[in-house]
Enzyme design. Structure first.
Site, PDB file in Angstrom:
ATOM      1  N   HIS A   1       0.836  -1.206   0.000  1.00 15.69           N
ATOM      2  CA  HIS A   1       0.000   0.000   0.000  1.00 15.69           C
ATOM      3  C   HIS A   1       0.870   1.256   0.000  1.00 15.69           C
ATOM      4  O   HIS A   1       0.634   2.189  -0.773  1.00 15.69           O
ATOM      5  CB  HIS A   1      -0.926  -0.004   1.224  1.00 15.69           C
ATOM      6  CG  HIS A   1      -1.631   1.288   1.428  1.00 15.69           C
ATOM      7  ND1 HIS A   1      -2.714   1.665   0.674  1.00 15.69           N
ATOM      8  CD2 HIS A   1      -1.379   2.297   2.291  1.00 15.69           C
ATOM      9  CE1 HIS A   1      -3.110   2.863   1.070  1.00 15.69           C
ATOM     10  NE2 HIS A   1      -2.321   3.268   2.056  1.00 15.69           N
ATOM     11  N   GLU A   2       1.872   1.295   0.864  1.00 12.37           N
ATOM     12  CA  GLU A   2       2.735   2.468   0.947  1.00 12.37           C
ATOM     13  C   GLU A   2       3.550   2.658  -0.334  1.00 12.37           C
ATOM     14  O   GLU A   2       3.662   3.772  -0.830  1.00 12.37           O
ATOM     15  CB  GLU A   2       3.651   2.374   2.167  1.00 12.37           C
ATOM     16  CG  GLU A   2       2.931   2.415   3.483  1.00 12.37           C
ATOM     17  CD  GLU A   2       2.095   3.655   3.701  1.00 12.37           C
ATOM     18  OE1 GLU A   2       2.449   4.743   3.182  1.00 12.37           O
ATOM     19  OE2 GLU A   2       1.063   3.554   4.396  1.00 12.37           O
TER      20      GLU A   2
END
Length: 79
Positions: free
Chosen positions: A70-71
């Site tokens: 996600h990051e």
């Protein structure tokens, strides 16, 4: 953080970076119990991933991989 001090997050971040075709991302650890993660920097070549110790402790491998993905995905789309 490196492969010797935190092998699991290091390996997961390297694998996710390869999936996104971006350079491996340096990882910093924040000594915080509450779970948290963030990517700091601009574009895939200049990003550091910051993981709280609470995140590493609370998540299993699949969950930690999802957080890392996600990051890194967020930084990839800004390049």
């Amino acid at each position: 953080m490196d492969r010797e001090t935190a092998p699991e997050p290091y390996e997961l971040s390297t694998e996710v970076a390869a999936m996104f075709d971006v350079p491996p991302t340096p990882i910093a650890v924040s000594d915080r119990a509450p779970p948290g993660a963030m990517a700091v920097g601009f574009g895939p070549g200049n990003v550091h991933l910051v993981l709280a110790t609470g995140t590493i402790a609370a998540l299993d491998s699949a969950e930690l991989e999802a957080v890392i993905a996600h990051e890194l995905e967020a930084t990839r789309s800004t390049s």
